[in-house]
Design a protein around this motif. Structure first.
Motif, PDB file in Angstrom:
ATOM      1  N   PHE A  48       1.207   6.674   4.477  1.00 48.45           N
ATOM      2  CA  PHE A  48       0.965   7.687   3.443  1.00 48.45           C
ATOM      3  C   PHE A  48      -0.410   8.308   3.627  1.00 48.45           C
ATOM      4  N   PRO A  51      -3.691   9.294  -1.814  1.00 55.05           N
ATOM      5  CA  PRO A  51      -3.248  10.107  -2.955  1.00 55.05           C
ATOM      6  C   PRO A  51      -4.207  11.286  -3.197  1.00 55.05           C
ATOM      7  N   TRP A 244      -4.423   1.506  -1.011  1.00 60.42           N
ATOM      8  CA  TRP A 244      -4.696   2.890  -1.451  1.00 60.42           C
ATOM      9  C   TRP A 244      -4.586   3.893  -0.294  1.00 60.42           C
ATOM     10  N   SER A 292      -0.695   2.977 -10.697  1.00 56.14           N
ATOM     11  CA  SER A 292       0.325   3.985 -10.378  1.00 56.14           C
ATOM     12  C   SER A 292       0.245   4.426  -8.924  1.00 56.14           C
ATOM     13  N   ASP A 293      -0.965   4.491  -8.347  1.00 54.30           N
ATOM     14  CA  ASP A 293      -1.072   4.854  -6.924  1.00 54.30           C
ATOM     15  C   ASP A 293      -0.335   3.836  -6.067  1.00 54.30           C
ATOM     16  N   ALA A 295       1.936   1.572  -6.918  1.00 55.29           N
ATOM     17  CA  ALA A 295       3.353   1.314  -7.190  1.00 55.29           C
ATOM     18  C   ALA A 295       4.266   2.150  -6.289  1.00 55.29           C
ATOM     19  N   THR A 296       3.940   3.435  -6.109  1.00 51.57           N
ATOM     20  CA  THR A 296       4.814   4.308  -5.314  1.00 51.57           C
ATOM     21  C   THR A 296       4.901   3.815  -3.874  1.00 51.57           C
ATOM     22  N   MET A 297       3.718   3.515  -3.300  1.00 54.71           N
ATOM     23  CA  MET A 297       3.711   3.114  -1.891  1.00 54.71           C
ATOM     24  C   MET A 297       4.371   1.745  -1.719  1.00 54.71           C
ATOM     25  N   LYS A 298       4.070   0.854  -2.657  1.00 51.24           N
ATOM     26  CA  LYS A 298       4.603  -0.505  -2.533  1.00 51.24           C
ATOM     27  C   LYS A 298       6.131  -0.502  -2.600  1.00 51.24           C
ATOM     28  N   SER A 299       6.655   0.374  -3.450  1.00 51.41           N
ATOM     29  CA  SER A 299       8.111   0.396  -3.566  1.00 51.41           C
ATOM     30  C   SER A 299       8.740   0.900  -2.259  1.00 51.41           C
ATOM     31  N   ALA A 300       8.092   1.877  -1.606  1.00 49.64           N
ATOM     32  CA  ALA A 300       8.610   2.337  -0.303  1.00 49.64           C
ATOM     33  C   ALA A 300       8.506   1.212   0.731  1.00 49.64           C
TER      34      ALA A 300
END
Ligand code: PLP
Length: 395
Positions: A48, A51, A244, A292-293, A295-300
Motif C-alpha cells: 500500500f 495513507p 502504517w 482505522s489506517d 484495519a484496512t491494510m490488515k484485512s487485505a
C-alpha cells in the motif's frame, strides 16, 4: 619525502567488516532488478501507499516551513502521541520526556540498543531464521551473536528451554521479534511468560522488536515488556514502516527505562542527531487515527495470507500458517534443491522472485520466504507459476 608504503583501499576497511557477509536479500534482488516481467514476492514492504492524510501532513509541514532539526529525542508532541498509543495498545506506560526516543526506523533503534549495551565479548541471543540485521549489528558492536535455531516442527516459536540451553556467564540480552520476519510465527502468552521468567531468573535484558505487532491475525498485540518484572529489563522497539506503510519515511522509536534511554540518546545525538522532521510530523498524524489506517491494510493482508497458505498446501508444499506479519515461509526441502538454487531457478524459469530462507540464517535452509503484501492478482499468478515449476521438477 614520504617513505611509507600506501595501503590499498581494502586495507583501510575495519576487520569486523571484512568478516560481515553482504545481505543475502540485496544480492538476490540485484538479479531481480535486471529482469523484466518478474512477480516479486520478495520485498518486505507493504503493498500500500502511505495513507493520504499522513502524506498530506508531511506536505503541509513542509509548506509551513518545518525544515530544521528537532530536539535529539524527537518532537515532544510525537513522543506524547507514542506514549499514549503504546499505553493504549500494549498497556505500557512510558514517560515521553525520559523514556521515549524517536529514531530513524527500527533499524536505527536496534543499532542504538545494541551499541548502548554491548561490551566486547558480550553474548546476545536471538532466534533464527530472523531479520537480516541482528547478527551483523551485534558483530559490529564486537559482541558475540548467539543464534538459536527455531524449526517448523515448533511453528518457528522460540521456547525458553531453547534459550536456556545456550546461556553462558557472558549472556547479556535476548532479541525477540514476534510476529516474525521471515516465518510469520507468533508466540503464545504462555511462551512469553516462560521467556520473561527466564529473563528475570538469568538477569537478561530483552530487546523486543515489535514492528509487526499490529499485523497479528489471531490475537491482540501482547508485548513481553508488559509482563510482570519485565518493563525495567526491556527495550521496546517499534516503528511506522509496516503497519502504517511508511517504509520510506524512515521513522521508529525506542521505549525503555530512563538510564537505557539516555545511553541510546548519547549514541543517537552523535550519529543521527534527530529523525527527519517531516517524518516526525507524518508520524504524529499516523497516530491520530491508527486503528482505522491499520484495519484496512490488515484485512487485505489476512485475505492474502489465507489465499497463499491454502495455495501452497494444495500444491503439496508444507507451510506453517502465518500468524502475523506478511510472510509465508514454506518448506521446499522435498524438492532436492537448496533454497538458493530453488529461488534462482524459480526466478529464471518462471519469473517469480522469492527470498531463499538462508538469507535469514543457516537454519533457513530448505525454506523460501514469500511476501504476501503484494496485490492479490499477482499472488495468484505467482502461485500458478510456482505450480508449473513444481510440475516440471517432478512434483
Ligand atoms: N525489524 C524487522 C523484523 C524488520 O522486518 C524490519 C524491516 O523489514 C526492520 C526491523 C526495519 O524496519 P525499519 O523500516 O523501521 O527500519
Amino acid at each position: 619525502m614520504s617513505t611509507s608504503v600506501s595501503r590499498s583501499p581494502r586495507n583501510f576497511i575495519a576487520g569486523a567488516l571484512h568478516e560481515l557477509p553482504r545481505s543475502g536479500i540485496r544480492d538476490f534482488f540485484d538479479i531481480v532488478s535486471s529482469m523484466s516481467d518478474v512477480i516479486s514476492l520478495g520485498v518486505g514492504e507493504p503493498g500500500f501507499d502511505t495513507p493520504w492524510h499522513i502524506r498530506e501532513a508531511a506536505v503541509f509541514a513542509l509548506e509551513k516551513g518545518a525544515t530544521g532539526y528537532t530536539s535529539n529525542r524527537g518532537l515532544l508532541k510525537l513522543r506524547g502521541a507514542i506514549s499514549q498509543y503504546v499505553a493504549r495498545t500494549f498497556g505500557l506506560a512510558y514517560d515521553p520526556k525520559e523514556e521515549i526516543l524517536v529514531t530513524v526506523g527500527v533499524s536505527e533503534a536496534l543499532d542504538l540498543a545494541l551499541r548502548a549495551i554491548i561490551d566486547p565479548g558480550d553474548e546476545i541471543l536471538y532466534h533464527e531464521p530472523c531479520y537480516v540485521s541482528y547478527g551483523p549489528l551485534i558483530r559490529l558492536c564486537h559482541g558475540v551473536p548467539v543464534a538459536i535455531p527455531t524449526g517448523a516442527d515448533q511453528s518457528f516459536r522460540l521456547t525458553a528451554d531453547a534459550v536456556r540451553a545456550r546461556l553462558t556467564p557472558r549472556s547479556k540480552a535476548l532479541i525477540l521479534n514476534f510476529p516474525n520476519n521471515p516465518t510469520g510465527a507468533a508466540l503464545s502468552p504462555q511462551d512469553l511468560r516462560d521467556l520473561a521468567a527466564l529473563a528475570v531468573e538469568h538477569d537478561l535484558l530483552v530487546i523486543t522488536d515489535e514492528i509487526y505487532a499490529e499485523l497479528s491475525y489471531d490475537d491482540e498485540p501482547l508485548s513481553i515488556a508488559s509482563l510482570p518484572g519485565m518493563k525495567e529489563r526491556t527495550i521496546f522497539l517499534h516503528g511506522f514502516s509496516k503497519a502504517w506503510a511508511m517504509t520510506g519515511f524512515r521513522i521508529g522509536y525506542a521505549c525503555s527505562p530512563p538510564e537505557l534511554s539516555e545511553a541510546m540518546m548519547k549514541v543517537h545525538q552523535y550519529t543521527m542527531l534527530c529523525a527527519p522532521i517531516l517524518s516526525q510530523e507524518a508520524a504524529v498524524e499516523a497516530l491520530r487515527t491508527p486503528e482505522s489506517d491499520i484495519a484496512t491494510m490488515k484485512s487485505a493482508y489476512r485475505t492474502h495470507r489465507n489465499f497463499i497458505h491454502s495455495a501452497l498446501e494444495e500444491m503439496g508444499i508444507p507451510c506453517c500458517r502465518p500468524a502475523g506479519a506478511f510472510y509465508a515461509f514454506p518448506s521446499i526441502a522435498g524438492f532436492g534443491m537448496g533454497a538458493k538454487d530453488f529461488a534462482v531457478q524459480l526466478l529464471q524459469e518462471e519469473r517469480v522472485a522469492v527470498v531463499p530462507g538462508t538469507a535469514f540464517g543457516p537454519s533457513g535452509e530448505g525454506f523460501i520466504r514469500c511476501s504476501y503484501a503484494t496485490a492479490l492478482d499477482d499472488i495468484k499468478t505467482a502461485m500458478q507459476r510456482l505450480n508449473a515449476f513444481l510440475q516440471r521438477h517432478g512434483r
